[in-house]
Design an enzyme around this catalytic site. Sequence first.
Site, PDB file in Angstrom:
ATOM      1  N   SER A  11       0.813  -1.224   0.000  1.00  0.00           N
ATOM      2  CA  SER A  11       0.000   0.000   0.000  1.00  0.00           C
ATOM      3  C   SER A  11       0.846   1.273   0.000  1.00  0.00           C
ATOM      4  CB  SER A  11      -0.939   0.013   1.218  1.00  0.00           C
ATOM      5  OG  SER A  11      -0.200  -0.077   2.424  1.00  0.00           O
ATOM      6  N   ASP A 186      -0.589   7.542  10.001  1.00  0.00           N
ATOM      7  CA  ASP A 186      -1.401   6.624  10.795  1.00  0.00           C
ATOM      8  C   ASP A 186      -0.543   5.562  11.482  1.00  0.00           C
ATOM      9  OD1 ASP A 186      -0.611   5.075   8.674  1.00  0.00           O
ATOM     10  OD2 ASP A 186      -2.628   4.592   7.949  1.00  0.00           O
ATOM     11  N   HIS A 189       1.519   4.493   7.149  1.00  0.00           N
ATOM     12  CA  HIS A 189       1.521   5.127   5.825  1.00  0.00           C
ATOM     13  C   HIS A 189       2.082   6.549   5.899  1.00  0.00           C
ATOM     14  CE1 HIS A 189      -1.579   1.924   5.447  1.00  0.00           C
ATOM     15  NE2 HIS A 189      -0.873   1.703   4.344  1.00  0.00           N
TER      16      HIS A 189
END
Length: 237
Positions: A11, A186, A189
């Site tokens: 991600s 977070d 990320h």
Amino acid sequence: MRPRIYLFGDSITEESFTDGGWGSSLANHFCRTMDVVLRGYSGYNTRWALKALEKVFPPPESGGAPMAVTVFFGANDACLPDRCSSFQHVPVEEYKKNLHAIIAFLKKRWPSVHILIITPPPIDEDGRLQNPFVENESGLPERTSEAAGRYAKACLAVAAECGIPAVDLWTKMQQIPGWQKAYLRDGLHLTHGGQRLVFDEIIGELKGVGLSPETLPVDLPLIAEIDPKDPIKSFEN
């Protein structure tokens, strides 16, 4: 055709084409000289990435071998095996073997490709508790910076064993006070600052192997090179 660089990862790679992301910044940096191809897969670990290689990368007979590939996995492999994201966990020794296999696949497919491997980032455990991805009944973070560090060390070992460059993001991020919030939005990320850090590290490593806007030719004449009195002549050359 214009040469390409593939961005292969989880991600953190998938999100790299957001506004100000490191992938979109690379596309801007190499505009007119190299295409940046995004292959990011949120939640993936190296075990899953191995299963996806044939679908991620074009067959060699398609032509147009990429000039470079970034390989950026480990954040999900490093999920703790007894916490809420255990289904993503890959033991560190298997992680090393998987990275070796990914690199071997790329080198076999394109022997001249430049491969750049990137370690997982450190973890802000408070940020992970505040922003859980799944229900977390234990109240404990599913990732820790200590665990991520073991995978970062393994990643660097693979790079050394394969003779390829690496970005030690785990160490680099922790060199400034307050890195937890400066670089991570977070706990995992990237913030805009984190995106910029990754971009800067990557372009530095690529420049070191001769890949930069200064060394790569543009694919078509620049506007300054077109003769106003005979524009078509520039395309005939």
